[in-house]
Every structure is written in structure tokens, then in C-alpha cells.
Scaffold this active site. Sequence first.
Site, PDB file in Angstrom:
ATOM      1  CB  CYS A 345     -11.570  60.176 195.720  1.00 11.80           C
ATOM      2  SG  CYS A 345      -9.801  60.266 195.624  1.00 11.80           S
ATOM      3  CB  SER A 346     -14.730  64.265 193.501  1.00  9.62           C
ATOM      4  OG  SER A 346     -15.510  64.803 194.530  1.00  9.62           O
TER       5      SER A 346
END
Lengths: 408, 167
Positions: A345-346
Site C-alpha cells: 500500500c505504498s
Amino acid sequence: MVENVRELLKAHERLEHEVYLDNENSTIVPKEVVDAMLPYYDRRAYGNPTLTHKPGWEAFETIMESAQKTASFLGCSALEEINFAPGETEANNLALIGSTLSMKGKGKKIVISEVEPISILNVTDILQKNGFTIMKIPVDKEGFINLEKLGEVVDKETVLVSLSAVNHEIGTIEPIKEALEIVKDRNPETLFHTDASDAYGRIPLSIKELNVDLATVSSYKVLGPRGIGVLYVREGINVEKILEGQIGTQRLWPGVENTPLIVGFTKASELAFKHFEDNVGYMRELRDRLIDGITGRVSMVNLNGPRGEKRAPDNVNISFLKCEGEALTIELSLKGVYVSSGSACSRRLLQPSHVLVAIGRKFDEAHGSILMKVTRYHTEEDINYVLEVIPKAVERIRSIVGSTEVKL
Amino acid sequence: MSRAPLPYNPKVLELFRNPKNLGKMDDATVTAVAGNPLCGDMITFYLKINEQEVIERASFESYGCAANIATSSIVTEMVKGMTIEEAWKVSWKNVTEAVGGLPSVKFHCGILAVGALKRAIRKYYKERSVSPEWLQREQSFEEKQALEEEELAKVLSKKMKPEEKQC
């Protein structure tokens, strides 16, 4: 930004217990290792090992003794085969780029697997841009490389095969000996490299017996200091330097040797191998208590990687379905349990761990995965605390997911 | 593995720990979803709208990271008491500001939260076969981005299916 981090740290005040399990990404360096390093900063062997004075000769002696010890831990024949480099990343870059440079004109194919660490995968991207063909061997559901495919792919054009001995994320102990035999049978000229960072100090490993050409080992993965590692290069194998500069005792890595780090790495190895069987047995026990404890207490979970003897003794990797991994790592951190997640999730386009995708995990399973590695320093109490905290944390993150349909 | 440094600010952390208006709304007037579990972010948005077209209540559920949870939470707080037209004007930038800023790699979380809100609003009118003048036909930035993220995730997942491996 730093101000934000200060606030995040404040939120961690008054923790009743802390358990660090993110040993894939960095480790606590035990006091005995730090103590072994300290004299080398200001009391002895602080000189440059190539120079003609006492502190220099002390440094030379220290580095050679360290190389000799490392050679014996790795089970290889000569200290000349041990090349200290700044870490796993650097040693892997050196192995892949340095060996292919030395194989110029002998072929254009490199074979790796789909589950190699980023420092292998990304280097092959560079090699691909420079005219090499990169073949990635698939793995099965537990992460074991497909040996049949390996046999099909390796040919006269293949200059290098690089396969990790133990998978860094899911702990699969790969059949490296069989892989090597297949490769050499197809093409005796092909160089064989293994990143053994997750095997060293965890599984019995004799480089001489295994007979690989090149092997990477990382210091921090055996609880040594960061910033040091080794590339083993078998006698007679030619690897070219990839950095230029003043060459000292390390023929493949220029610059002034970092004697304290080399000493720390050697001390860490000594401790890992001192009571090897006991250490490994203990880690395995803690590993299985974590795996059984979590799978028994939390619903909708999948273990990633194999169970039992074919799994690295320290590795626990579990997917929590209907639970987003990054959120879970933060929730756990606020309770003093430090882990990492295969959630990616980056980035705007979020790609989860390539290892989990390669073993056939769906994206949402990969996003909800947590990686933990136990060490001989963890206690029963630590494991009990983790087993108490994880179910509550998962429950809270799942309560946020609520009825949102998480299916593909 | 996620490796970008994520120095979340105190407001994001607070909303992550204590999200407001969390949970399914059984009597919602309209519900909308944005995102996809493939990309690790998915939001369900619930709105209770009264006859004067005022949003009486808003709630959410989120399969997502801390930034996703925080931005979804703040959107539900922001739009409560607004008319639908006012809520439509909320942009992802307003939302990002309201949570005190986000790491740039997390901007898309705020965009997705607003995308879900705008989808809900559009759906509300579509179900009633009404098209107010202020409601642009063309999709808003946030709706487009949400759609794009969903499409990319699908493409990516197809690309990475085991049978299409290199060897």
C-alpha cells in the site's frame, strides 16, 4: 515529516511489552556482538590494513582471521574465497553483474526464479537492458522452484543461474543441490550463484559440499551489524569488480575495509554456530508455537510457505483474509509488536509481494500478509504476548472492513 | 514489501485508532463502493439523505491502509449536514488538507474516498432519474481516478496470473 514521526513515536509511550519480529528487514544487534566490535573503533586495529604500521597490521590480521572463521562457518576451503562487501544488496549486485561481465562472449541468458529478493530481481532488469535474456523459473504453491523447468531452460547460452537457498519471505528451503546438479549437467560452464543469506545460521550449509560457484551471505540476517556481508567466490571463478577505487585486502570491493563491522559479523556468526542445533531447535519451536497459535486463534488465515522441516526455522508468514496488512502492522506496532507486511500500500498502483503472487496467492491474500522471523533471543513470554495481541488487532482491523465485500 | 516511509501525521493516526462514523448503515438512502481489493484499498460509503436533500448521516467501511481509513472517516464527518450539492464540491484536496496532509504515495487514498462519495451522489440521482443542473455529466477527477485504479488493478492481476508466467 519528522514532526509527524515524533508524534507517531509518542503514541507508543507506555508500552507494557515489546517484541521485535521484523528480522527480515533489520535486526537488533545483540550486546555481545556490539561489545566485540567496540575495541576496533578506538583501541586496536583501527588502521588501514594495507599500510605499514602497527594499527594497519592489526587490522590486516583481524580481517584475515575473520575471513578464515567465516570460511569455516560456510564450510569452504580458503579464506581467499571470502570477499567482504557492504551487504546482501552489494554482494548480489557484485555476483550478478561481476560474473556476467567476466563471462562476456559466452552467452546471453541468465536464469533466476520468480521469488528472488529485490536485489536479484532489480539487477536482472539492468542486465536485461544490456542485452541479456532473463528467464524466471516458476515455483509451486509452497515456493519450491520447478526443477523440471530449470532443466528445460538452461542451455549453452546460459551464463548464470541465481537461486536463493532459502526464500527470504516464506522460508522455503530450496533444493539447491539438485538445482545445481541439473544446471551443471545441462551446461558445465554456467555459473551458479545462491543468495544464502536466509540459509546461513539456520540450516546446515556446506558451500564446499554444495559446490556452488558464488554465494551471498548477509551479516544482519545472523544478527550481526548492518552494512557488511560476504560474497563467496569459489577458487578459479572469475568475477569482475563493479566499483573502482583503491583496492585493499578485498580484491572485489574497493575502499577502506570496515574492520569493526567485519568483527561484528564474525562474532554474530560465531554465536549462531556455537550451539547451532540448539539454536535452530529453539527457533523452530517458537516458530511453530506462533504458527499454530495464530492459525488456532484467528479465523480465515493461510500459512504462506511449507510447514515443518522444509521451512526455515525462523520464518512465519501468514495471510489474514479480510484484513489489510499495512493497517495491521500499525495496529500491532501501537501494541508493541513489530512486524512487516506483504501489502504494497505504498504506490498508486499497489502491487503486493511478488513472492506471494508467485505462489498463487490472490492479491487480497497478499495484502493481508504478515512476515515475522523469530530469533534465539525471543522468549516464551514474547510469543505468548504476540499470540495475545494478534487476534485482537486482526479483529479490530476486520471490524473496519465490516461488510465490505472483499472478493475477486 | 511496502518500503516507502510513511510518516503519518497525528490526525491520521487518531482517525485510524478511533474512526468516526464507522460501520454499515442499514437505513442508508444510497450506498457506493470504490476501489478494489486487488489494489489493497476498497471503501463502502453509506449516505442517509433527507427530503431537503441534506445529508443527515454518513458512514463507511474500509478494506484499506491507515490513510484510507482516516480519509474515509473525515469525508463522513465533512459531508454530514451538507446539502448534496455542497457535498459534491468536496475535493480530494479538501480531504487531504482536513487530515493534515498525506504522504504523496497515499494521495490516492483520499481520491478514492471522495470517488466513493461522488459515486454515491451520482447513484442517488440516477436511481431517481433526476439530473440537477450542477451535476456535471462528465465524471469528476476523483471518479475517473477511482475507475482507473480499479481497471489497472484488474489488468495487473490478469498479467500476473500463474498460467501466464514467463517459463
